[in-house]
Design a protein around this motif. Structure first.
Motif, short mmCIF file in Angstrom:
data_model
loop_
_atom_site.label_atom_id
_atom_site.label_comp_id
_atom_site.label_asym_id
_atom_site.label_seq_id
_atom_site.Cartn_x
_atom_site.Cartn_y
_atom_site.Cartn_z
N THR A 22 0.83 -1.20 0.00
CA THR A 22 0.00 0.00 0.00
C THR A 22 0.86 1.25 0.00
OG1 THR A 22 -1.71 -1.17 1.18
CG2 THR A 22 -1.80 1.22 1.26
N PRO A 25 0.55 7.54 2.79
CA PRO A 25 -0.50 8.55 2.69
C PRO A 25 0.00 9.85 2.08
CG PRO A 25 0.26 8.38 4.96
CD PRO A 25 0.93 7.28 4.19
N TRP A 41 -1.11 4.49 9.27
CA TRP A 41 -1.08 5.39 8.12
C TRP A 41 -2.47 5.55 7.53
CZ3 TRP A 41 3.48 7.76 7.18
CH2 TRP A 41 4.63 7.18 7.74
N ASN A 43 -5.16 5.62 4.83
CA ASN A 43 -5.29 4.87 3.58
C ASN A 43 -6.24 5.61 2.65
OD1 ASN A 43 -5.57 2.96 1.56
ND2 ASN A 43 -6.77 1.54 2.79
N ASN A 45 -7.46 4.51 -0.05
CA ASN A 45 -8.34 3.55 -0.74
C ASN A 45 -8.15 3.57 -2.25
OD1 ASN A 45 -9.78 2.08 1.24
ND2 ASN A 45 -11.05 3.86 1.67
N GLN A 91 -3.16 0.46 8.60
CA GLN A 91 -3.86 1.43 7.75
C GLN A 91 -5.21 1.78 8.36
OE1 GLN A 91 -3.94 0.59 3.46
NE2 GLN A 91 -2.78 -1.26 3.91
N PRO A 95 -7.01 -2.26 4.71
CA PRO A 95 -6.71 -2.51 3.29
C PRO A 95 -7.98 -2.66 2.45
CG PRO A 95 -5.24 -3.78 4.68
CD PRO A 95 -6.24 -3.14 5.60
N ASN A 238 -11.37 8.70 5.44
CA ASN A 238 -10.16 7.94 5.11
C ASN A 238 -9.04 8.21 6.11
OD1 ASN A 238 -11.41 6.67 3.00
ND2 ASN A 238 -10.38 7.82 1.39
#
Length: 668
Positions: A22, A25, A41, A43, A45, A91, A95, A238
């Motif tokens: 991933t 950010p 962190w 995420n 998306n 995250q 995920p 997020n």
């Protein structure tokens, strides 16, 4: 959306069907994972998790504790649990699971927490269905499902007992019959959430350019119950809270598709400034309905309730700075500080005394910033504009120790009386395609700004101080004793409103709001058949954690006078909710307590599709920022009853909730 940049990032990060790490950010520089193993962190998306091979996605998740920084790396860290892919950083949200329809999904979850975790949303019956599975500390659980229907879904985990007391049922809370569950987690397990997106068959899910946003919250339960918000509550999109949420740079005319997921207990009426969006689909976590073209409607404010998901599409037609935010004031403002009078020191309020706030400091929490770059030259109108003066006023100790606010229309007798102002403000009747030039004169004791809610206009007059405009020219708040002129041309007929966009929690609840009616130029406004019903607050709610709920008022009155109608006459009723925080239930019934029929005709100023412009029982539940137009034709003389107030079962004791208000409607 920077499509070229996004495609480049995807091409660099995705190689065949190998495992995807991933991306870090947007608000932090890369750091060695080993040095920040406990950092959670944010995420965005954008990068799907797991390994997709031969129609099977395999995802290896782990739940463990870490430190979350919703207000940026220099903000206060919160110790919470979060999901990660095994061997990868934590995250928030967890995920992203994203696959084309028909994919078999195999998820293993390792519990590295010190307490059991109950998983939701990873079985074949996802969402609110009873597909939960428990994983003991140190244990591993495998869950499987086949992604069948395209749409937006979610998964979550909780570490609290399965049978917590549930709040009373209402539009704002979970049904009492279900185990409490996941939407009222605000402690250590509040960020154990993730998105699931199922794309149409044959789609390359790893190259999708739409965006996925998950709303979460964290805080602590109050004495009034888990459904009541605490002053320490933080809300995030997020994993981040404004001004640390992701900033979007797009081009004028871009096509944007956004997916939303609400993993909190309260509903969120999400409002877009300057443009309409199309509501393309909705779901509840277990099912998702993507609407056919004839079912889609336009809106500027759409509510996402607990566990709901939503797909919207929009295209910015004008350049400048814009925002998309929750219209509940306490969900998009810094902690409310109510100022008693103009003698309070400036330090008592974060923006008191300042005419300009950098980066819109008067906003917080559930806000996204969108910067639209121009594509080609910007045409300017040369037509003469109709001048309007709008005075912004306040008075001390109108609500106990706290001031009241209101508007006065220039050129009226009230302008000559410096103590006069009306609540609500005067209804502004404008004409479609005819420019107006509105001079705002701030005669109140603090800075002010006015947002023209639902009007499609240029960025600068949109009304968000410290943000509206562009890099060269940003709208300031109007300082006390100063004035500002804004210009716009309403491009469509409909119902809109204007309201404060500064110190909103206090100014809106205390009187700074009014209705806008835009008519086709050939029509005249007839107050006899064109009825505006504006629902707002009777007073500011001083202590959001402990005070009784403030009663709603109709057109500024807690107990309105009887309403007079005539049988056989068709009325257009314009229903506006500009409460600072709460929903309103409105119902119209006959003398036998049976619902009367009215016909829905518009939402947020946009006409409904023909399939939705239908006759329905005259009952409506709507949230702050929402506007509905209905047509009502009383069939015969008699007496009706209009009832408005909090929804039935709203909240639970010991909170004091006002009873609904009943207004007599006499039909002659």
């Amino acid at each position: 959306m920077l499509r070229g940049f996004a495609a480049l990032c995807l091409s660099l990060l995705i190689i065949g069907t190998s495992h995807v790490r991933t991306a870090l950010p947007h608000d932090a520089s890369p750091r060695p994972v080993g040095a920040n193993a406990d950092r959670i962190w944010n995420n965005d998306n954008r990068i799907p998790a797991g390994e997709l091979r031969d129609g099977v996605l395999t995802v290896r998740l782990e739940a463990r504790s870490g430190v979350w920084y919703p207000e940026g790396p220099r903000g206060i860290g919160r110790s919470v649990a979060a999901f990660a892919e095994v061997g990868q950083p934590l995250q928030n949200p967890g995920p992203l699971i994203r696959v084309p329809a028909g994919t078999r999904v195999v998820v293993t979850v390792r519990n590295s927490l010190s307490e059991p975790i109950t998983l939701h949303g990873l079985g074949q019956k996802r969402g609110i269905q009873p597909d939960s599975a428990q994983v003991e500390p140190g244990g591993v659980r495998e869950m499987r499902f086949t992604a069948t229907e395209p749409g937006t879904y979610w998964y979550a985990g909780r570490t609290l007992p399965a049978e917590r007391p549930a709040p009373n049922p209402s539009a704002d809370s979970a049904p009492a019959s279900r185990p409490a569950a996941i939407f009222f987690r605000r402690g250590q397990d509040s960020q154990l959430n993730g998105a699931i997106v199922v794309d149409p068959p044959g789609t390359d899910s790893r190259a999708a350019l739409d965006r996925v946003f998950l709303i979460s919250w964290a805080g602590r339960a109050t004495a009034q119950g888990d459904d009541q918000e605490d002053p320490a509550t933080v809300m995030a999109i997020n994993g981040a809270s404004w001004p640390h949420t992701e900033r979007f740079e797009v081009m004028q005319g871009d096509s944007l598709h956004w997916r939303w997921i609400n993993m909190t207990g309260p509903p969120h009426p999400m409002h877009l400034h300057g443009f309409y969006f199309s509501v393309n689909g909705k779901g509840d976590g277990a099912r998702f309905e993507e609407y056919a073209a004839e079912q889609r409607r336009s809106a500027v404010t759409e509510t996402v309730r607990f566990g709901e998901t939503m797909h919207i599409a929009w295209s910015p037609s004008k350049p400048g700075n814009w925002i998309f935010h929750c219209h509940i004031a306490r969900h998009m403002s810094p902690q409310a500080v109510l100022m008693r009078d103009r003698r309070m020191p400036a330090a008592a309020h974060p923006t008191h005394g300042r005419a300009h706030s950098s980066d819109a400091e008067h906003m917080a929490k559930l806000v996204l910033g969108i910067i639209v770059r121009p594509r080609g030259e910007i045409a300017a109108s040369s037509r003469a504009a109709r001048p309007i003066r709008l005075l912004i006023r306040s008075g001390p100790r109108v609500h106990g120790e706290y001031p009241g606010y209101g508007y006065v229309l220039g050129g009226t007798p009230a302008e000559a009386d410096p103590s006069a102002f009306s609540v609500p403000g005067p209804t502004l009747v404008l004409a479609k395609d005819e420019p107006v030039e509105i001079t705002l004169v701030n005669q109140s004791h603090e800075p002010a700004a006015v947002h023209w809610h639902g009007i499609e206009l240029d960025s600068y007059p949109d009304g968000v101080p410290g943000w509206s405009g562009d890099g060269a020219s940003v709208l300031p708040a109007v300082a006390s004793g100063d004035s500002l002129t804004v210009r716009f041309t309403p491009p469509r007929a409909g119902t809109f409103m204007y309201h404060s966009h500064f110190n909103e929690h206090q100014q809106i609840s205390s009187g700074l709001y009014g209705a806008i009616v835009v008519l086709d130029s050939a029509k005249r406004f007839d107050p006899e058949t064109d009825r505006v019903m504006l629902f707002s607050d009777a007073a500011p709610r001083v202590d959001t954690a402990n005070a009784p709920f403030i009663p709603p008022v109709l057109n500024g009155r807690e107990h309105p006078e009887p309403i007079e109608l005539r049988a056989g006459v068709r009325y257009r009723v314009r229903l506006i909710n500009i409460r600072s925080d709460f929903p309103v239930m409105v119902a119209l019934r006959d003398g036998s307590d049976r619902p009367v029929q009215w016909r829905r005709v518009a939402k947020d100023g946009a006409d409904l599709p023909p399939a939705q412009a239908t006759a329905v029982p005259a009952q409506l539940l709507f949230l702050p920022g929402e506007i509905h137009d209905v047509e009502l034709t009383p069939s015969e003389p008699g007496e009706l009853r209009l009832r408005f107030g909090y929804p039935p079962g709203f909240r639970r004791p010991p909170i004091v909730v006002p009873d609904p208000v009943t207004v007599t409607v006499r039909v002659r």
